[in-house]
Design a protein around this motif. Structure first.
Motif, PDB file in Angstrom:
ATOM      1  N   LYS A 223       0.841  -1.207   0.000  1.00  0.00           N
ATOM      2  CA  LYS A 223       0.000   0.000   0.000  1.00  0.00           C
ATOM      3  C   LYS A 223       0.873   1.254   0.000  1.00  0.00           C
ATOM      4  N   ILE A 224       1.904   1.262   0.836  1.00  0.00           N
ATOM      5  CA  ILE A 224       2.818   2.414   0.906  1.00  0.00           C
ATOM      6  C   ILE A 224       3.508   2.633  -0.446  1.00  0.00           C
ATOM      7  N   LYS A 225       3.990   1.546  -1.047  1.00  0.00           N
ATOM      8  CA  LYS A 225       4.705   1.649  -2.326  1.00  0.00           C
ATOM      9  C   LYS A 225       3.786   2.144  -3.444  1.00  0.00           C
ATOM     10  N   LEU A 226       2.568   1.610  -3.496  1.00  0.00           N
ATOM     11  CA  LEU A 226       1.627   1.992  -4.563  1.00  0.00           C
ATOM     12  C   LEU A 226       1.117   3.422  -4.375  1.00  0.00           C
ATOM     13  N   LYS A 227       0.913   3.813  -3.116  1.00  0.00           N
ATOM     14  CA  LYS A 227       0.523   5.209  -2.852  1.00  0.00           C
ATOM     15  C   LYS A 227       1.673   6.144  -3.212  1.00  0.00           C
ATOM     16  N   GLY A 228       2.895   5.648  -3.071  1.00  0.00           N
ATOM     17  CA  GLY A 228       4.089   6.418  -3.455  1.00  0.00           C
ATOM     18  C   GLY A 228       4.097   6.702  -4.950  1.00  0.00           C
ATOM     19  N   ILE A 229       3.696   5.695  -5.757  1.00  0.00           N
ATOM     20  CA  ILE A 229       3.603   5.880  -7.220  1.00  0.00           C
ATOM     21  C   ILE A 229       2.576   6.967  -7.520  1.00  0.00           C
ATOM     22  N   ARG A 230       1.444   6.886  -6.817  1.00  0.00           N
ATOM     23  CA  ARG A 230       0.362   7.863  -7.019  1.00  0.00           C
ATOM     24  C   ARG A 230       0.861   9.290  -6.724  1.00  0.00           C
ATOM     25  N   GLU A 231       1.599   9.430  -5.630  1.00  0.00           N
ATOM     26  CA  GLU A 231       2.117  10.753  -5.254  1.00  0.00           C
ATOM     27  C   GLU A 231       3.107  11.290  -6.289  1.00  0.00           C
ATOM     28  N   GLN A 232       3.933  10.388  -6.844  1.00  0.00           N
ATOM     29  CA  GLN A 232       4.890  10.814  -7.875  1.00  0.00           C
ATOM     30  C   GLN A 232       4.158  11.366  -9.097  1.00  0.00           C
ATOM     31  N   TYR A 233       3.080  10.702  -9.504  1.00  0.00           N
ATOM     32  CA  TYR A 233       2.266  11.177 -10.628  1.00  0.00           C
ATOM     33  C   TYR A 233       1.636  12.535 -10.308  1.00  0.00           C
ATOM     34  N   GLN A 234       1.122  12.649  -9.071  1.00  0.00           N
ATOM     35  CA  GLN A 234       0.460  13.899  -8.682  1.00  0.00           C
ATOM     36  C   GLN A 234       1.422  15.084  -8.696  1.00  0.00           C
ATOM     37  N   LYS A 235       2.702  14.818  -8.394  1.00  0.00           N
ATOM     38  CA  LYS A 235       3.708  15.892  -8.375  1.00  0.00           C
ATOM     39  C   LYS A 235       4.207  16.218  -9.792  1.00  0.00           C
ATOM     40  N   SER A 236       3.937  15.295 -10.733  1.00  0.00           N
ATOM     41  CA  SER A 236       4.330  15.550 -12.124  1.00  0.00           C
ATOM     42  C   SER A 236       3.149  16.189 -12.858  1.00  0.00           C
ATOM     43  N   SER A 237       3.347  16.477 -14.141  1.00  0.00           N
ATOM     44  CA  SER A 237       2.244  17.081 -14.918  1.00  0.00           C
ATOM     45  C   SER A 237       1.396  16.006 -15.594  1.00  0.00           C
ATOM     46  N   LYS A 238       1.760  14.727 -15.379  1.00  0.00           N
ATOM     47  CA  LYS A 238       1.047  13.613 -16.038  1.00  0.00           C
ATOM     48  C   LYS A 238      -0.279  13.307 -15.333  1.00  0.00           C
ATOM     49  N   HIS A 239      -1.177  12.667 -16.088  1.00  0.00           N
ATOM     50  CA  HIS A 239      -2.437  12.186 -15.505  1.00  0.00           C
ATOM     51  C   HIS A 239      -2.113  11.077 -14.495  1.00  0.00           C
ATOM     52  N   THR A 240      -2.768  11.095 -13.343  1.00  0.00           N
ATOM     53  CA  THR A 240      -2.544  10.079 -12.304  1.00  0.00           C
ATOM     54  C   THR A 240      -3.417   8.858 -12.574  1.00  0.00           C
ATOM     55  N   PRO A 241      -2.809   7.683 -12.918  1.00  0.00           N
ATOM     56  CA  PRO A 241      -3.631   6.516 -13.242  1.00  0.00           C
ATOM     57  C   PRO A 241      -4.234   5.826 -12.010  1.00  0.00           C
ATOM     58  N   ILE A 242      -3.709   6.153 -10.818  1.00  0.00           N
ATOM     59  CA  ILE A 242      -4.206   5.523  -9.589  1.00  0.00           C
ATOM     60  C   ILE A 242      -5.099   6.500  -8.833  1.00  0.00           C
ATOM     61  N   GLU A 243      -6.364   6.144  -8.666  1.00  0.00           N
ATOM     62  CA  GLU A 243      -7.303   6.987  -7.917  1.00  0.00           C
ATOM     63  C   GLU A 243      -7.122   6.756  -6.422  1.00  0.00           C
ATOM     64  N   PHE A 244      -7.167   5.479  -5.996  1.00  0.00           N
ATOM     65  CA  PHE A 244      -6.848   5.157  -4.598  1.00  0.00           C
ATOM     66  C   PHE A 244      -6.416   3.691  -4.464  1.00  0.00           C
ATOM     67  N   VAL A 245      -5.813   3.389  -3.321  1.00  0.00           N
ATOM     68  CA  VAL A 245      -5.280   2.044  -3.041  1.00  0.00           C
ATOM     69  C   VAL A 245      -5.863   1.559  -1.721  1.00  0.00           C
ATOM     70  N   THR A 246      -6.344   0.328  -1.700  1.00  0.00           N
ATOM     71  CA  THR A 246      -6.810  -0.278  -0.442  1.00  0.00           C
ATOM     72  C   THR A 246      -6.181  -1.670  -0.300  1.00  0.00           C
ATOM     73  N   GLY A 247      -6.275  -2.221   0.885  1.00  0.00           N
ATOM     74  CA  GLY A 247      -5.739  -3.565   1.093  1.00  0.00           C
ATOM     75  C   GLY A 247      -6.322  -4.179   2.341  1.00  0.00           C
ATOM     76  N   ARG A 248      -6.293  -5.504   2.376  1.00  0.00           N
ATOM     77  CA  ARG A 248      -6.808  -6.200   3.559  1.00  0.00           C
ATOM     78  C   ARG A 248      -6.239  -7.617   3.608  1.00  0.00           C
ATOM     79  N   VAL A 249      -6.275  -8.190   4.802  1.00  0.00           N
ATOM     80  CA  VAL A 249      -5.983  -9.616   4.975  1.00  0.00           C
ATOM     81  C   VAL A 249      -7.328 -10.295   5.201  1.00  0.00           C
ATOM     82  N   LYS A 250      -7.539 -11.420   4.551  1.00  0.00           N
ATOM     83  CA  LYS A 250      -8.825 -12.135   4.640  1.00  0.00           C
ATOM     84  C   LYS A 250      -9.148 -12.466   6.091  1.00  0.00           C
ATOM     85  N   PRO A 251     -10.373 -12.183   6.541  1.00  0.00           N
ATOM     86  CA  PRO A 251     -10.749 -12.569   7.916  1.00  0.00           C
ATOM     87  C   PRO A 251     -10.719 -14.096   8.070  1.00  0.00           C
ATOM     88  N   VAL A 252     -10.433 -14.556   9.273  1.00  0.00           N
ATOM     89  CA  VAL A 252     -10.306 -15.999   9.534  1.00  0.00           C
ATOM     90  C   VAL A 252     -11.573 -16.763   9.129  1.00  0.00           C
TER      91      VAL A 252
END
Length: 208
Positions: free
Chosen positions: A19-48
């Motif tokens: 999640k941290i790494k993928l959000k990092g990609i999103r932030e890099q796009y946002q700081k550039s002039s390019k369109h950001t392909p990632i809207e948001f990132v979520t994650g979970r571990v399957k409940p038991v």
């Protein structure tokens, strides 16, 4: 299995790191002039409880979960446009910090239910106090419209315990097609907006 917490801890770590790494990609796009392909990132571990249900349904012995259940850890990337999915897939393929084990395109080959998404199974290294552990993570990449549909379908599956009535299934299939048509329409509109912007820029340059 007696100690679920210690078993699932590396999976939680894999999800948080990705999640941290993928959000990092999103932030890099946002700081550039390019369109950001990632809207948001979520994650979970399957409940038991879900792990046990799936293991029973698929006849997976509990001591084979690590190798046979690919979605114990799940990460989802949601995009605005359909074409953003291929941009994200290409980005993921260039990474060297994990290995892609499998790819499944449910956008071209949609599921019978109407479900659309792009799935990748990653083998991700987690550093633990006992050494490196390779964790399977399922990565789903889909648009906002696909995600909206899948969230509702998931809730209905839960409500009907996996046995959705036929009439509701048909309505869901129609809704899935409507969601996909919306995605296509928005992509076309985006293309027209870009063309209009280029025309404006060119006319401004000619005036100067």
């Amino acid at each position: 299995m007696s100690n679920w917490d210690s078993f699932l801890t590396p999976y939680k770590q894999a999800v948080e790191e990705l999640k941290i790494k993928l959000k990092g990609i999103r932030e890099q796009y946002q700081k550039s002039s390019k369109h950001t392909p990632i809207e948001f990132v979520t994650g979970r571990v399957k409940p038991v409880s879900s792990i046990l249900d799936k293991a029973k349904r698929k006849n997976i012995p509990l001591d084979c979960l690590e190798s046979e259940m690919q979605d114990l850890a799940g990460v989802r990337i949601v995009t605005q446009f359909v074409e953003d999915i291929s941009t994200v897939v290409a980005l993921i393929r260039t990474r060297t910090d994990f290995v892609i084990v499998e790819e499944r395109d449910y956008i071209i080959e949609k599921k019978e239910s109407g479900y659309r998404s792009y799935h990748m199974v990653l083998r991700y290294p987690v550093e633990t106090i006992t050494g490196r552990k390779m964790i399977l993570v399922e990565l789903q990449i889909r648009t906002l419209a696909m995600n909206f549909w899948a969230t509702i379908e998931h809730s209905l599956n839960y409500k009907y315990k996996g046995e959705i009535p036929v009439d509701v299934k048909h309505r869901l299939q129609r809704a899935a097609e409507a969601a996909f048509k919306l995605d296509e329409e928005m992509s076309q509109i985006r293309g027209e907006v870009r063309e209009a912007q280029q025309i404006i820029i060119r006319s401004q340059e000619q005036q100067h």
